[in-house]
Design an enzyme around this catalytic site. Structure first.
Site, short mmCIF file in Angstrom:
data_model
loop_
_atom_site.label_atom_id
_atom_site.label_comp_id
_atom_site.label_asym_id
_atom_site.label_seq_id
_atom_site.Cartn_x
_atom_site.Cartn_y
_atom_site.Cartn_z
N PRO A 274 1.12 -1.33 -0.12
CA PRO A 274 -0.18 0.10 -0.09
C PRO A 274 0.86 1.11 0.29
O PRO A 274 1.47 1.83 0.71
CB PRO A 274 -0.89 -0.61 1.68
CG PRO A 274 -0.01 -0.87 2.19
CD PRO A 274 0.70 -1.67 1.78
N CYS A 342 3.75 29.60 -14.42
CA CYS A 342 3.11 29.79 -15.71
C CYS A 342 2.81 28.95 -16.54
O CYS A 342 3.84 28.99 -17.41
CB CYS A 342 4.59 30.97 -16.44
SG CYS A 342 4.33 31.93 -15.64
N TYR A 371 1.33 11.15 -3.19
CA TYR A 371 2.35 11.66 -4.30
C TYR A 371 2.32 12.80 -4.49
O TYR A 371 1.72 14.10 -5.27
CB TYR A 371 1.85 11.00 -5.64
CG TYR A 371 1.29 9.13 -5.74
CD1 TYR A 371 1.92 8.65 -6.26
CD2 TYR A 371 0.49 8.54 -5.06
CE1 TYR A 371 2.86 7.28 -5.39
CE2 TYR A 371 0.27 7.57 -4.81
CZ TYR A 371 2.02 6.48 -5.32
OH TYR A 371 1.70 5.15 -5.34
N1 LLP Z 1 3.29 -1.63 -5.84
C1 LLP Z 1 3.46 -0.68 -7.09
C2 LLP Z 1 4.40 -2.27 -7.86
C3 LLP Z 1 3.70 0.33 -7.95
O1 LLP Z 1 3.78 0.52 -9.22
C4 LLP Z 1 2.39 1.24 -6.85
C5 LLP Z 1 1.76 2.31 -7.19
C6 LLP Z 1 2.40 0.81 -5.90
C7 LLP Z 1 2.18 -0.07 -5.37
C8 LLP Z 1 1.52 1.65 -4.85
O2 LLP Z 1 0.01 1.88 -5.39
P1 LLP Z 1 -0.54 2.77 -4.26
O3 LLP Z 1 -1.18 1.88 -3.34
O4 LLP Z 1 -0.06 4.25 -3.95
O5 LLP Z 1 -1.95 2.98 -4.89
N2 LLP Z 1 1.62 8.90 -9.03
C9 LLP Z 1 0.10 8.61 -8.63
C10 LLP Z 1 0.01 7.41 -8.69
C11 LLP Z 1 0.57 6.23 -9.36
C12 LLP Z 1 1.57 4.90 -8.63
C13 LLP Z 1 2.03 4.05 -9.78
N3 LLP Z 1 2.23 2.84 -8.45
C14 LLP Z 1 -1.10 9.58 -8.41
O6 LLP Z 1 -1.05 10.30 -7.58
O7 LLP Z 1 -2.55 8.84 -8.42
#
Ligand code: LLP
Length: 418
Positions: A274, A342, A371
């Site tokens: 997570p 800008c 993020y």
């Molecule tokens: N594991 C892997 C292999 C991943 O690529 C990611 C996120 C996670 C775990 C964690 O995912 P989460 O639990 O946070 O959803 N920048 C984007 C999100 C990109 C996520 C990339 N991978 C945003 O701001 O929504």
């Protein structure tokens, strides 16, 4: 759930008024709640307490050293995607046997670094990558533990930019060829196959696709067992969503209740990755209103944080709730809340019905713990924001604000230009 609440019409982080933090540290300022971080971690840990598991926090969501340390102290591990993240994980004291390494483009020096640190496993994304890991491991006289990241071709029903488990996405190994790939992998001399990995996307609100993908993976585990390939670690990825506006994401308890019966009866450790679910609602971006400009069909509330501080609205059109730090009886206005950069995509909130602001007042951009800081940049030569951790009535600076000197550090003017 989080601990950013109004008391006497003033917004607080736990027991500290946000106004105090703005006065002490300036703005823009990332503010995290210790109690919220802990609560979210424990919600996962407790939900899975009856099944062997490791919570590998996805460092990319928030890589601040204090936040990593906080989870490490609770027994957390790390999901990393680069040598830099490995460095951060080790610096925060995360033990190597709780580190998993994903990503489609691991470089040989990064692979060697991870082998030397003896991490739990590489989540391998292609044949060529597996060959590279085997080669680097042979050169170092080591054996690399690996899981294969399988692309289950399931639609996570989320924003296309954060969907990762479809055939058309660059991630993972196609499901159809996976069994054969495993057989080949298990023959390699410097590779030990120990696991299987999937991660279908981020900000998942509907748990069904998550479970569909898991069912496909578990079916593969059983096929592997039948051909003599034992899987010790099942990495179910991250991706559970959070509430930004009115979404109702699955609770970790619901996740556990549905995941454990699918996996039960197998001698396996579940790994979870997570990111957002642990940190997203545990952080806000505190910003100051600079000016209010009356447009012809809306007001523009210009704040001192921009897309360099919080990229998500510009990049995904993401919604972040915006709360006035001081509640007043003033009427609401129809407004865009925008940054100083800008670019027309530099907004934090569009078409909002929001309490009117006066210059100098503070706004809290909510759900910015994931993020946010980790995706910030120096665009428009803006120093990165400071970060503060609040615990009860105490507050701690956990990252100092960058200076103008920081902006040019590392740059060099060659003699011929002097
Ligand atoms: N594991 C892997 C292999 C991943 O690529 C990611 C996120 C996670 C775990 C964690 O995912 P989460 O639990 O946070 O959803 N920048 C984007 C999100 C990109 C996520 C990339 N991978 C945003 O701001 O929504």
């Amino acid at each position: 759930m989080h601990y950013f609440e109004y008391k006497n019409n003033r917004l607080y982080a736990e027991d500290v008024p946000l106004e105090t933090l703005a006065e002490t540290y300036g703005t823009p300022l990332y503010v995290y709640s210790h109690k919220t971080l802990l609560r979210h971690f424990k919600a996962y840990d407790t939900s899975f307490k009856d099944f062997p598991h490791i919570i590998c926090f996805a460092i990319k969501a928030n890589s601040n050293a204090s936040i990593l340390k906080l989870f490490a102290n609770e027994g957390g591990g790390a999901d990393i995607v680069s040598g830099g993240e490995l460095y951060r994980a080790k610096a925060a004291g995360i033990s190597s046997e709780k580190i998993v390494y994903a990503g489609v483009g691991k470089k040989e020096d990064e692979i060697a670094y991870a082998l030397n640190e003896n991490i739990l496993m590489f989540n391998v994304e292609s044949e060529q990558e597996l060959a590279a890991i085997n080669k680097v491991a042979a050169n170092l006289g080591k054996c690399a533990r690996v899981a294969l990241r399988i692309n289950p071709d399931i639609n996570p029903q989320t924003h296309p930019y954060i969907s990762t488990g479809l055939k058309k996405n660059k991630f993972g190994i196609p499901y159809e060829g996976a069994l054969e790939f495993y057989k080949q992998a298990s023959k390699l001399k410097n590779i030990e196959v120990v696991g299987i990995h999937k991660h279908i996307g981020s900000q998942i609100i509907n748990i069904t696709p998550f479970l569909d993908a898991l069912n496909r993976i578990v079916a593969l585990i059983d096929q592997l067992k039948a051909v003599g390939i034992g899987i010790k670690y099942l990495d179910i990825g991250g991706g559970l969503g959070i509430q930004y506006l009115d979404e109702v994401p699955p609770h970790p308890e619901e996740l556990a209740k549905k995941v454990i019966p699918i996996v039960a009866g197998r001698d396996i450790t579940i790994i979870m990755e997570p990111g957002r679910a642990l940190v997203g609602n545990a952080g806000i971006l505190l910003s100051k209103v600079l000016y209010v400009k009356k447009g012809s069909d809306r007001d523009f509330i210009i704040v001192d944080s921009g897309m360099n501080d919080l990229m998500r609205p510009a990049m995904y059109g993401a919604y972040h709730h915006i709360m006035p730090v001081k509640k007043t009886k003033r009427k609401n206005v129809f407004a865009d809340i925008v940054g100083p950069i800008c670019e027309s995509s530099d907004f934090v909130g569009k078409d909002r019905d929001i309490q009117s602001f006066e210059p100098g007042e503070l706004a809290a951009i909510m759900s910015a713990g994931a993020y946010g800081s980790s995706m910030s940049s120096n665009y428009n030569s803006r120093p990165r924001a400071a970060e503060v951790l609040v615990s009860g009535t105490e507050h701690y600076l956990i990252r100092q604000r960058e200076t103008y000197e920081d902006l040019v550090r590392g740059e060099k003017i060659p003699d011929f230009l002097k």
